[in-house]
Scaffold this motif. Structure first.
Motif, short mmCIF file in Angstrom:
data_model
loop_
_atom_site.label_atom_id
_atom_site.label_comp_id
_atom_site.label_asym_id
_atom_site.label_seq_id
_atom_site.Cartn_x
_atom_site.Cartn_y
_atom_site.Cartn_z
N ALA A 141 1.59 15.25 -11.50
CA ALA A 141 1.59 14.64 -10.25
C ALA A 141 0.03 14.48 -9.56
O ALA A 141 -0.65 15.58 -10.12
N SER A 142 -0.13 13.44 -9.35
CA SER A 142 -1.74 13.07 -8.76
C SER A 142 -1.74 13.32 -7.08
O SER A 142 -2.63 13.66 -6.60
N ARG A 143 -0.40 13.30 -6.53
CA ARG A 143 -0.44 13.67 -5.04
C ARG A 143 1.10 14.41 -4.82
O ARG A 143 2.04 14.24 -5.54
N ARG A 144 0.83 15.36 -3.75
CA ARG A 144 2.03 15.89 -3.32
C ARG A 144 2.09 15.76 -1.64
O ARG A 144 1.13 15.89 -0.95
N ILE A 145 3.26 15.27 -1.17
CA ILE A 145 3.41 14.98 0.08
C ILE A 145 4.55 15.90 0.62
O ILE A 145 5.82 16.07 -0.06
N SER A 189 0.73 -1.35 0.03
CA SER A 189 -0.03 -0.11 0.06
C SER A 189 0.67 1.14 -0.05
O SER A 189 0.17 2.42 -0.09
N GLY A 190 2.14 1.21 -0.08
CA GLY A 190 2.94 2.31 0.13
C GLY A 190 4.46 2.04 0.19
O GLY A 190 5.05 0.89 0.34
N PHE A 191 4.97 3.44 0.42
CA PHE A 191 6.55 3.08 0.66
C PHE A 191 6.95 4.35 1.34
O PHE A 191 6.20 5.53 1.58
N ALA A 192 8.32 4.71 1.55
CA ALA A 192 8.88 5.83 1.85
C ALA A 192 10.01 6.18 1.15
O ALA A 192 10.91 5.26 0.67
N VAL A 193 10.45 7.49 1.15
CA VAL A 193 11.66 7.99 0.50
C VAL A 193 12.39 8.98 1.48
O VAL A 193 11.81 9.75 2.03
N SER A 194 13.75 8.89 1.36
CA SER A 194 14.70 9.79 2.04
C SER A 194 15.51 10.20 0.96
O SER A 194 16.03 9.91 0.12
N TRP A 195 15.98 11.52 1.47
CA TRP A 195 16.92 12.24 0.41
C TRP A 195 17.50 13.43 1.06
O TRP A 195 17.27 13.92 2.14
N ARG A 196 18.52 14.08 0.62
CA ARG A 196 19.28 15.10 1.11
C ARG A 196 19.64 16.47 0.25
O ARG A 196 19.41 16.40 -1.09
N THR A 197 19.62 17.44 1.03
CA THR A 197 19.80 18.76 0.34
C THR A 197 20.68 19.51 1.14
O THR A 197 21.14 19.01 2.32
N ASP A 198 20.83 20.80 0.81
CA ASP A 198 21.68 21.74 1.70
C ASP A 198 20.84 22.15 2.68
O ASP A 198 19.34 22.04 2.66
N HIS A 204 12.35 12.94 5.03
CA HIS A 204 11.62 11.73 4.78
C HIS A 204 10.06 12.11 4.53
O HIS A 204 9.49 12.96 4.98
N ALA A 205 9.76 11.28 3.50
CA ALA A 205 8.40 11.16 2.94
C ALA A 205 7.59 9.97 2.83
O ALA A 205 8.43 9.05 2.44
N ARG A 206 6.38 9.80 3.38
CA ARG A 206 6.04 8.50 3.35
C ARG A 206 4.71 8.42 2.56
O ARG A 206 3.86 9.47 2.67
#
Length: 458
Positions: free
Chosen positions: A90-94, A60-69, A112-114
Motif C-alpha cells: 500500500a502506498s497510502r492509508r486513509i 483526481s479521486g473517489f470515495a468508498v463506503s463499506w459496512r462492518t459490525d 466512508h473513506a475519501r
C-alpha cells in the motif's frame, strides 16, 4: 437407469409431464429470499457492502463506503498502484469516518473513506479494513481527460426481488459493456417499509456487488428510499431513510435543502447532476433545487450534461402528475440545453423530448421486475415505449457524439439514438433503428398473480 440419471443430476419428468413443457403461471414471490422471522445479512467483522462512489472531480479521486459490525470504528482504506506481482504494498492509508446504524439484522457501523490527489486516468488497487479482516483488493481507475471516450451504465428502478430478478440484469449489463467506468441508478433501489429494510439492502448489494466494488456508482434517491413518518395522521410526512447517507459516500456539494440526496460530479466529458424528486414533490423544495441546478449547470465546462431524477417530469403511469418538476426543472433544463434526463419511478420504458427539436431527451426506464402499465397519454407522447420488460442502458460519450442504447434483460437492443455534435456546436438527435426488436407490451396478461390489473407483474 433411473438411479444413474438422478446421480448425474438429470431431471426426470413427473408422470404425464413432458420435459421442456411450459411451467404454470408463477405464484407471487416474496420480496426477499429470507423467510420471515429469520435473520440473514447480519454485519460481521469482515467488510461487506462495498460501494465505489464518485468524487466531485472523478479524475483526481473517489470515495468508498463499506459496512462492518459495531466492533469496528475508524478503519483504514489502503491504496496501492495497480500491478501484476502479488508482492505489492500500500502506498497510502486513509482513516474512514464511521456512522452507526441499528436495524433488524443487528448493530452495524458504516464507514466512508475519501481518496484525492490522484492523477487522471491512473489505475489503482484498494481494499478496506474490518476487525482483523480485509476486503479483497479491488481495481479502480480515475477518470481520464475531458476528450477521452466514456462508457457508462444507467439503470431504472431495481426495488423489488433484487437478489432473484435484478442480479441477471446487472450481470448482463457488465457483459454488454465490460469497459463501463460509471453506473447511474435512478432511484428506488429497494422497496422498504416491510420490516426487512436492511435485508433488502443486503440483497441489493448482493445483486450488484461486482459492479459496485469496481465501477463508480452514483444513485438518485427515490420515494422508496424515504419512510412515512406519522403515517395516516395529519402530521404524516416523508423522511429520508437511515440507510441512504450510510450506504454511499457521495459528494458533499448538494443543495442545502437536500444535502444528502442532491450532488454533482464531473467524469471525463460529462457533468452529472442529481436531483431529489421526492423532496421536490413532497416538501416543496423544487424551486430551491432548481436554483442550485441552474448554478451547477452554468458552471459546467464539460461538453455533455446529464441530470438524473427519480420521478419523471412526464408520468408514464396513469394517475400521476409531476407538474412541479416540469415547472421548476423544465426551464433550467431548456436554458442549459441538458442532453439527457434519466428517470425511473413508473416501472415502464418511455422516451420523449422536453419540448421541441433540439431540447433535452427524457428517458424513463426500469431494471427490476415490478412492472406498471403505460397510460394512454404516455403511449401517445412517447416513442418508443415498453412494458413487461427489465431494461438496462449503455451510453457511450465522445467529443463528437453521445450514443445511447437500451437493452432488455437478455441483451436484445430495444432503443437507440445518437446525439450528434455539429461543427457549429449545435446538437442533432439521430434515430438508430437498425437491430431493434419490436415494441413490447403486456396486452397478453390481464392481471398479475395477485390479481392487480394496473400492473403487468408484481
Amino acid at each position: 437407469m433411473k438411479a444413474l440419471l438422478l446421480a448425474l443430476g438429470v431431471a426426470l419428468a413427473a408422470p404425464g409431464v413432458a420435459l421442456g413443457a411450459p411451467a404454470a403461471t408463477p405464484e407471487h414471490e416474496s420480496n426477499t429470499q429470507v423467510p420471515a422471522g429469520q435473520l440473514y445479512y447480519q454485519p460481521g467483522p469482515a467488510p461487506d457492502r462495498i460501494v465505489l462512489s464518485p468524487a466531485a472531480d472523478a479524475a483526481s479521486g473517489f470515495a468508498v463506503s463499506w459496512r462492518t459490525d459495531d466492533s469496528v470504528s475508524a478503519p483504514l482504506l489502503e491504496l496501492a498502484p495497480l500491478g501484476d506481482s502479488p508482492a505489492f504494498a500500500a502506498s497510502r492509508r486513509i482513516t474512514a469516518q464511521t456512522l452507526p446504524l441499528a436495524s433488524e439484522t443487528g448493530s452495524a457501523h458504516f464507514h466512508h473513506a475519501r481518496v484525492d490527489g490522484l492523477a487522471p486516468g491512473s489505475a489503482w488497487l484498494y481494499r478496506v479494513q474490518g476487525n482483523g479482516r480485509w476486503s479483497s483488493w479491488n481495481r479502480v481507475v480515475t477518470a481520464g481527460g475531458v476528450d477521452e471516450p466514456l462508457t457508462l451504465l444507467y439503470f431504472g428502478d431495481t426495488q423489488n426481488k433484487n437478489l432473484s430478478h435484478v442480479t441477471r440484469v446487472v450481470r448482463q449489463a457488465m457483459r454488454q459493456a465490460p469497459q463501463a467506468r460509471l453506473a447511474l441508478f435512478a432511484g428506488d433501489l429497494v422497496s422498504g417499509g416491510d420490516g426487512q429494510d436492511d435485508i433488502e439492502w443486503g440483497e441489493w448489494h448482493a445483486a450488484a456487488s461486482p459492479l459496485l466494488e469496481e465501477v463508480v456508482t452514483a444513485p438518485a434517491a427515490g420515494n422508496h428510499e424515504y419512510a412515512d413518518l406519522h403515517e395516516d395522521t395529519p402530521q404524516e410526512t416523508k423522511v429520508l431513510g437511515s440507510h441512504w447517507s450510510r450506504a454511499f459516500a457521495l459528494p458533499d456539494n448538494g443543495d442545502a435543502a437536500v444535502p444528502h440526496t442532491s450532488y454533482w460530479f464531473d467524469h471525463q466529458g460529462v457533468r452529472v447532476a442529481v436531483i431529489d424528486g421526492t423532496s421536490a414533490l413532497e416538501h416543496d423544495t423544487g424551486a430551491q433545487q432548481a436554483r442550485w441546478l441552474d448554478a451547477v449547470l452554468a458552471a459546467n465546462t464539460r461538453p455533455w450534461s446529464i441530470v438524473m431524477v427519480h420521478q419523471p417530469l412526464y408520468a408514464l403511469r396513469a394517475g400521476r402528475d409531476n407538474a412541479a418538476l416540469i415547472e421548476h426543472l423544465g426551464p433550467v433544463l431548456q436554458r442549459h440545453k441538458v442532453d439527457l434526463v434519466l428517470q425511473g419511478h413508473d416501472h415502464a420504458y418511455g422516451r420523449r423530448l422536453l419540448a421541441g427539436a433540439g431540447s433535452s431527451v427524457l428517458v424513463s426506464s426500469v431494471a427490476g421486475p415490478k412492472q406498471y402499465r403505460l397510460s394512454g397519454q404516455a403511449k401517445a407522447t412517447m416513442a418508443p415505449t415498453g412494458e413487461d420488460t427489465q431494461f438496462f442502458q449503455v451510453l457511450r460519450l465522445a467529443a463528437d457524439g453521445l450514443d445511447y442504447q437500451s437493452f432488455t434483460a437478455s441483451g436484445a437492443l430495444y432503443d437507440a439514438f445518437r446525439i450528434q455534435r455539429q461543427a457549429d456546436g449545435s446538437k442533432q438527435l439521430v434515430e438508430q433503428e437498425a437491430g431493434r426488436i419490436a415494441p413490447r407490451n403486456c396486452d397478453h396478461r390481464a392481471a398479475t398473480a395477485k390479481g392487480r390489473t394496473d400492473r403487468c407483474w408484481e
